[in-house]
Write an enzyme that holds these catalytic residues in place. Structure first.
Site, PDB file in Angstrom:
ATOM      1  N   HIS A  76      10.022  -0.585  11.661  1.00  0.00           N
ATOM      2  CA  HIS A  76       9.428  -1.868  12.088  1.00  0.00           C
ATOM      3  C   HIS A  76       8.776  -1.624  13.447  1.00  0.00           C
ATOM      4  O   HIS A  76       7.906  -0.769  13.584  1.00  0.00           O
ATOM      5  CB  HIS A  76      10.541  -2.920  12.087  1.00  0.00           C
ATOM      6  CG  HIS A  76      10.126  -4.350  12.266  1.00  0.00           C
ATOM      7  ND1 HIS A  76       8.821  -4.773  12.269  1.00  0.00           N
ATOM      8  CD2 HIS A  76      10.874  -5.489  12.456  1.00  0.00           C
ATOM      9  CE1 HIS A  76       8.784  -6.096  12.441  1.00  0.00           C
ATOM     10  NE2 HIS A  76      10.022  -6.551  12.559  1.00  0.00           N
ATOM     11  N   HIS A 130       2.223  -0.022   4.806  1.00  0.00           N
ATOM     12  CA  HIS A 130       2.708  -1.374   5.082  1.00  0.00           C
ATOM     13  C   HIS A 130       3.255  -1.981   3.806  1.00  0.00           C
ATOM     14  O   HIS A 130       2.736  -1.712   2.724  1.00  0.00           O
ATOM     15  CB  HIS A 130       1.576  -2.257   5.637  1.00  0.00           C
ATOM     16  CG  HIS A 130       2.099  -3.443   6.365  1.00  0.00           C
ATOM     17  ND1 HIS A 130       2.446  -4.609   5.726  1.00  0.00           N
ATOM     18  CD2 HIS A 130       2.379  -3.616   7.673  1.00  0.00           C
ATOM     19  CE1 HIS A 130       2.907  -5.457   6.627  1.00  0.00           C
ATOM     20  NE2 HIS A 130       2.887  -4.888   7.814  1.00  0.00           N
ATOM     21  N   ASP A 145       0.799  -0.608  14.421  1.00  0.00           N
ATOM     22  CA  ASP A 145       1.419   0.267  15.409  1.00  0.00           C
ATOM     23  C   ASP A 145       0.587   1.504  15.732  1.00  0.00           C
ATOM     24  O   ASP A 145       0.789   2.124  16.770  1.00  0.00           O
ATOM     25  CB  ASP A 145       2.806   0.702  14.916  1.00  0.00           C
ATOM     26  CG  ASP A 145       3.747  -0.477  14.818  1.00  0.00           C
ATOM     27  OD1 ASP A 145       3.829  -1.216  15.813  1.00  0.00           O
ATOM     28  OD2 ASP A 145       4.361  -0.682  13.761  1.00  0.00           O
TER      29      ASP A 145
HETATM   30  C1  LIG Z   1       5.934   0.399   6.657  1.00  0.00           C
HETATM   31  C2  LIG Z   1       6.832   1.046   5.640  1.00  0.00           C
HETATM   32  C3  LIG Z   1       8.291   0.970   6.126  1.00  0.00           C
HETATM   33  C4  LIG Z   1       6.711   0.309   4.306  1.00  0.00           C
HETATM   34  O1  LIG Z   1       7.690   0.796   3.502  1.00  0.00           O
HETATM   35  P1  LIG Z   1       7.757   0.507   1.918  1.00  0.00           P
HETATM   36  O2  LIG Z   1       6.965  -0.676   1.547  1.00  0.00           O
HETATM   37  O3  LIG Z   1       9.200   0.509   1.584  1.00  0.00           O
HETATM   38  O4  LIG Z   1       7.019   1.755   1.291  1.00  0.00           O
HETATM   39  P2  LIG Z   1       7.688   3.135   0.940  1.00  0.00           P
HETATM   40  O5  LIG Z   1       8.391   3.708   2.122  1.00  0.00           O
HETATM   41  O6  LIG Z   1       8.493   2.973  -0.317  1.00  0.00           O
HETATM   42  O7  LIG Z   1       6.408   4.004   0.638  1.00  0.00           O
HETATM   43  C5  LIG Z   1       5.681   4.015  -0.583  1.00  0.00           C
HETATM   44  C6  LIG Z   1       5.074   5.398  -0.772  1.00  0.00           C
HETATM   45  O8  LIG Z   1       4.145   5.664   0.278  1.00  0.00           O
HETATM   46  C7  LIG Z   1       4.583   6.758   1.069  1.00  0.00           C
HETATM   47  N1  LIG Z   1       4.430   6.371   2.486  1.00  0.00           N
HETATM   48  C8  LIG Z   1       4.583   5.134   2.992  1.00  0.00           C
HETATM   49  N2  LIG Z   1       4.366   5.162   4.302  1.00  0.00           N
HETATM   50  C9  LIG Z   1       4.085   6.439   4.605  1.00  0.00           C
HETATM   51  C10 LIG Z   1       3.763   7.072   5.799  1.00  0.00           C
HETATM   52  N3  LIG Z   1       3.725   6.405   6.937  1.00  0.00           N
HETATM   53  N4  LIG Z   1       3.514   8.394   5.780  1.00  0.00           N
HETATM   54  C11 LIG Z   1       3.545   9.099   4.618  1.00  0.00           C
HETATM   55  N5  LIG Z   1       3.847   8.530   3.455  1.00  0.00           N
HETATM   56  C12 LIG Z   1       4.117   7.218   3.441  1.00  0.00           C
HETATM   57  C13 LIG Z   1       6.061   6.921   0.776  1.00  0.00           C
HETATM   58  O9  LIG Z   1       6.512   8.215   1.013  1.00  0.00           O
HETATM   59  C14 LIG Z   1       6.099   6.527  -0.678  1.00  0.00           C
HETATM   60  O10 LIG Z   1       5.600   7.588  -1.436  1.00  0.00           O
HETATM   61  P3  LIG Z   1       6.299   8.031  -2.806  1.00  0.00           P
HETATM   62  O11 LIG Z   1       6.167   6.818  -3.685  1.00  0.00           O
HETATM   63  O12 LIG Z   1       5.540   9.216  -3.215  1.00  0.00           O
HETATM   64  O13 LIG Z   1       7.728   8.302  -2.435  1.00  0.00           O
HETATM   65  C15 LIG Z   1       6.415   2.532   5.411  1.00  0.00           C
HETATM   66  O14 LIG Z   1       5.056   2.582   5.069  1.00  0.00           O
HETATM   67  C16 LIG Z   1       6.707   3.385   6.614  1.00  0.00           C
HETATM   68  O15 LIG Z   1       7.836   3.878   6.774  1.00  0.00           O
HETATM   69  N6  LIG Z   1       5.707   3.586   7.529  1.00  0.00           N
HETATM   70  C17 LIG Z   1       5.915   4.354   8.715  1.00  0.00           C
HETATM   71  C18 LIG Z   1       6.625   3.502   9.774  1.00  0.00           C
HETATM   72  C19 LIG Z   1       5.719   2.414  10.310  1.00  0.00           C
HETATM   73  O16 LIG Z   1       4.584   2.652  10.676  1.00  0.00           O
HETATM   74  N7  LIG Z   1       6.273   1.197  10.407  1.00  0.00           N
HETATM   75  C20 LIG Z   1       5.568   0.050  10.971  1.00  0.00           C
HETATM   76  C21 LIG Z   1       5.171  -0.935   9.919  1.00  0.00           C
HETATM   77  S1  LIG Z   1       4.129  -2.208  10.587  1.00  0.00           S
END
Ligand SMILES: CC(C)(COP(=O)(O)OP(=O)(O)OC[C@H]1O[C@@H](n2cnc3c(N)ncnc32)[C@H](O)[C@@H]1OP(=O)(O)O)[C@@H](O)C(=O)NCCC(=O)NCCS
Length: 372
Positions: A217, A256, A307
């Site tokens: 987050h 996201h 971010d």
């Molecule tokens: C924002 C976030 C938590 C959303 O999570 P989510 O909806 O649960 O999505 P997931 O983590 O299940 O990701 C879906 C797919 O995209 C990939 N993915 C998502 N964000 C990614 C990232 N930042 N870098 C690389 N791969 C990513 C995941 O590995 C997953 O791939 P897979 O299906 O092959 O395993 C996630 O994108 C993330 O961890 N981002 C990085 C942290 C971040 O920037 N957070 C701030 C959000 S405003």
């Protein structure tokens, strides 16, 4: 049951609307692209709390109430002096926000009028707390707030002892507008769950600060800058980022839960990062960010979120990296408290069910000596 409650509608709200497919974000019906270039944090906070843009007199009233509420109790400063120097600012903020309640005679008053006053106080005081945490961590005394400065400029002043120039002030103000609310994100949901037990606003926003701290987050903005600093050399971007992807590492600042197109806040922050970098004669971090974005767009079809470009923007303005997430909280306090006012106005306990995957409820108790 979708993991992480993805796409689950968990309540009604009239505050913030997101269309993740279209990349649309609006506060109370105003597109973020309308607000970011034209509004101020004070006006946006008023909009979130009261549902409409203020007229001149209302804006003056909210602005003066915010600036009059910036002081924090001496006892809270005294408590903060005992925090270890190694405390992360988000840990310190979590405890300091919680401590404020014990010095607010209205903490337990759940009337709308008292809750509006607390929304204003909490929003004003969070900026003061964050600046004081940073000053005291560095062995300095807190800088008392200046009532003639706006929220953004005063935050910078309390942090550095100097008022910012107009460009930095505007950049911080826009960042505050962009971060002020985002529907039922994890921290806002945490705040609403706590408030729905009819616990007080301070407890609710303490829950929210705890949720915001996480790297999935609000904590992502600091991790973006750590990654940029770790790469450091523009010529290494390709190698390092591709290695991170090959190692299945998540790249902070991308992806996201709701947007599957450009996060509309990133559009503004990308420009701000470029402009701020050019202005201070340090375009490297923007250029590296743009390079990373290109790779992640192509390789993973993922977009930059709020971010990603906020990191390089804050860094070139001179904000310490561990204040990036607390600064997010300075802004989001307006959104959290708007959601709390809405929650209290039409409350029902939030208590969902779990999809039980444990053993059948037929086990018999065995004395401890007889257990293997
Ligand atoms: C924002 C976030 C938590 C959303 O999570 P989510 O909806 O649960 O999505 P997931 O983590 O299940 O990701 C879906 C797919 O995209 C990939 N993915 C998502 N964000 C990614 C990232 N930042 N870098 C690389 N791969 C990513 C995941 O590995 C997953 O791939 P897979 O299906 O092959 O395993 C996630 O994108 C993330 O961890 N981002 C990085 C942290 C971040 O920037 N957070 C701030 C959000 S405003």
């Amino acid at each position: 049951m979708p993991a992480g409650l993805e796409d689950v509608i968990a309540g009604q709200s009239g505050i913030c609307y997101i269309d993740g497919g279209k990349g649309l974000l609006s506060y109370r019906g105003y597109d973020i692209h309308e607000l970011a270039p034209n509004s101020t944090f004070e006006e946006t906070a008023h909009l979130l709390w009261f549902g409409a843009l203020p007229n001149k007199a209302q804006l003056a009233d909210t602005t003066s109430k915010l600036s009059a509420s910036r002081g924090i109790p001496d006892d809270v400063v005294a408590i903060m002096r005992h925090f270890p120097k190694t405390a992360q600012p988000m840990e310190a903020l979590r405890t300091a926000v919680s401590a404020l309640s014990m010095y607010d005679p209205e903490a337990e008053d759940q009337s709308r009028e008292a809750n509006v006053r607390k929304a204003i106080r909490l929003t004003a005081q969070t900026a003061t707390l964050v600046a004081a945490i940073a000053r005291m961590r560095d062995g300095n005394d807190p800088v008392p707030p200046r009532s003639d400065l706006g929220h953004a400029a005063n935050f910078f002043y309390m942090l550095t002892g100097e008022a910012p120039n107009e460009t930095v002030e505007r950049a911080l103000d826009i960042a505050l507008i962009l971060h002020a609310d985002h529907e039922l994100n994890a921290s806002t949901f945490a705040a609403r769950v706590t408030a729905a037990t009819l616990s007080d606003m301070y407890s609710a926003v303490t829950s929210a600060v705890g949720a915001l701290k996480g790297p999935l987050h609000g904590g992502a903005n600091a991790n973006v800058m750590k990654m940029l600093l770790m790469i450091d050399d523009e010529s290494k971007v390709d190698d390092v980022v591709r290695r991170m992807l090959a190692d299945k590492k998540k790249i902070p600042g991308f992806g996201h839960r709701v947007y599957n197109t450009e996060d509309p806040r990133a559009t503004h922050l990308r420009r701000m990062s470029r402009e701020a970098g050019e202005r201070v004669g340090n375009p490297k971090w923007y250029r590296m960010s743009a390079h990373i974005e290109k790779i992640i767009n192509t390789e993973k079809n993922l977009n930059a979120n709020v971010d990603f470009y906020s990191a390089s923007t804050y860094y070139v303005i001179g904000m310490p990296i561990d204040l990036f997430t607390p600064f997010f909280a300075v802004s989001r306090m307006a959104g959290w408290t708007a959601h709390l006012l809405e929650q209290y106005a039409d409350n029902r306990l939030i208590r969902p069910r779990a999809d039980y995957i444990g053993p059948e409820p037929t086990l018999k108790w065995v004395p401890v000596d007889a257990r293997i």
